[in-house]
Design a protein around this motif. Structure first.
Motif, mmCIF file in Angstrom:
data_model
loop_
_atom_site.group_PDB
_atom_site.id
_atom_site.type_symbol
_atom_site.label_atom_id
_atom_site.label_comp_id
_atom_site.label_asym_id
_atom_site.label_seq_id
_atom_site.Cartn_x
_atom_site.Cartn_y
_atom_site.Cartn_z
ATOM 1 N N ASP A 72 29.012 53.914 34.717
ATOM 2 C CA ASP A 72 27.857 53.120 34.341
ATOM 3 C C ASP A 72 28.043 51.680 34.803
ATOM 4 N N VAL A 73 27.305 51.299 35.843
ATOM 5 C CA VAL A 73 27.401 49.929 36.347
ATOM 6 C C VAL A 73 27.060 48.933 35.248
ATOM 7 N N TYR A 74 26.117 49.319 34.393
ATOM 8 C CA TYR A 74 25.624 48.403 33.378
ATOM 9 C C TYR A 74 26.231 48.675 32.004
ATOM 10 N N ALA A 75 27.523 48.938 31.975
ATOM 11 C CA ALA A 75 28.198 49.139 30.694
ATOM 12 C C ALA A 75 28.255 47.834 29.909
ATOM 13 N N ARG A 76 28.611 46.747 30.594
ATOM 14 C CA ARG A 76 28.685 45.410 30.005
ATOM 15 C C ARG A 76 28.334 44.403 31.090
ATOM 16 N N PRO A 77 27.741 43.281 30.737
ATOM 17 C CA PRO A 77 27.368 42.299 31.757
ATOM 18 C C PRO A 77 28.522 41.858 32.643
ATOM 19 N N THR A 78 29.672 41.573 32.048
ATOM 20 C CA THR A 78 30.803 41.124 32.860
ATOM 21 C C THR A 78 31.254 42.205 33.829
ATOM 22 N N ALA A 79 31.217 43.458 33.378
ATOM 23 C CA ALA A 79 31.616 44.564 34.250
ATOM 24 C C ALA A 79 30.634 44.702 35.410
ATOM 25 N N ALA A 80 29.339 44.519 35.135
ATOM 26 C CA ALA A 80 28.338 44.604 36.196
ATOM 27 C C ALA A 80 28.542 43.501 37.227
#
Length: 319
Positions: A72-80
């Motif tokens: 999931d690219v959009y798991a968390r903002p920082t991860a994205a």
């Protein structure tokens, strides 16, 4: 060499697509993608399962468009941000003069955690501006709440329309303006009751112990450990860079742990704090970056009693 609507533009060309039917989405998406492939540009789709299948069916076989999968690219903002910056850097290193991406957030982002995704949409105007990126963020008006659409207008400089045209957003706000505004998070019901643990001017060690004390085995151990790291970093920042008093509150629930750390200061000066890695460790930038990667939701807001950061591990779909 920039092509299409981004021709002559330097840096990030950021647009929203607000659509009310599948045909409207395809009318913008398909020409955008095929135009990128025709220009020899790396062209990507980051959609959910339904809309990805819709776009695939509308494209020619072996179109050359790449669909991002595998997590999931959009798991968390920082991860994205980290994931996309890595992808963009790879494409530029391979010689890309422009990269095209169209993506969408999961519907779950429009709920109680929307505040940090709105900050993400604003911050990426800066975070991706050192790349020749032209991207579109798709929002289905049939299922997207009105307050979210209002934030979309404030965080996207322009809208993409069928026919390859773009119109400026009349309410767009520069990231430094938008991120400096108060965007209080949705209140968690646990916070209406007494805290499981409440400490004044705790040491980082006491803060870590307080999180463990609130854990009733309701969360995976890894999630609790991540929260412990985030709380320890946040308390350290508050003691070092904030103003006294520092107050720690922890609530343990059936499916989540909620923690707030309040200090008497005004909060970080850097509007991108937490969403992007700090260039140095001043003002706790590194700690906030770690915190935003370690929790299921992080929200921060100034109030009458100072600056408060709230962290949640576990279920964020609160009633």
């Amino acid at each position: 060499m920039r092509t299409g609507a981004a021709h002559g533009h330097t840096g990030y060309f950021h647009a929203a697509v607000q659509y009310a039917s599948d045909d409207e989405l395809l009318a913008v998406t398909v020409p955008f993608l095929l135009g990128g492939v025709a220009a020899g540009e790396p062209t990507f789709v980051s959609f959910g399962e339904r809309t990805a299948a819709l776009v695939r069916s509308a494209l020619p076989r072996d179109s050359g468009v790449q669909f991002l999968t595998g997590g999931d690219v959009y798991a968390r903002p920082t991860a994205a941000i980290r994931s996309y910056r890595n992808l963009l850097a790879e494409q530029v290193a391979a010689g890309a003069g422009q990269i095209r991406i169209i993506g969408e957030m999961p519907v779950s982002a429009f709920g109680n955690t929307w505040d940090w995704w709105a900050r993400y949409e604003s911050a990426i105007n800066h975070a991706y501006d050192d790349f020749p990126l032209w991207s579109m963020c798709a929002y289905d008006a049939r299922i997207t709440p009105e307050p979210v659409l209002a934030d979309v207008a404030r965080t996207h400089p322009r809208y993409a329309l069928p026919g390859g045209t773009h119109v400026d957003s009349s309410t767009y706000a520069d990231p430094r303006v938008y991120l400096a505004e108060a965007h209080p998070p949705v209140a968690d019901p646990l916070q209406s009751g007494p805290a499981t643990v409440e400490l004044a001017d705790p040491t980082p060690g006491q803060a870590r112990h307080a999180v463990h004390a609130a854990d009733r085995g309701q969360l995976p151990a890894a999630d609790v450990d991540d929260l412990v790291v985030a709380v320890s970093e946040t308390v350290t920042n508050a003691l070092r860079y904030g103003a006294p008093p520092v107050l720690l509150r922890v609530w343990g629930g059936a499916d989540r742990i909620v923690v707030t750390v309040t200090d008497g200061g005004p909060g970080p000066k850097d509007p991108y704090a937490g969403l992007m890695p700090a260039l140095d460790s001043a003002a706790g930038g590194r700690g906030l970056w770690i915190t935003h990667q370690s929790c299921n939701h992080v929200a921060a807001c100034a109030g009458d009693d100072g600056w408060t950061i709230r962290m949640i591990a576990g279920n964020t779909a609160i009633a």
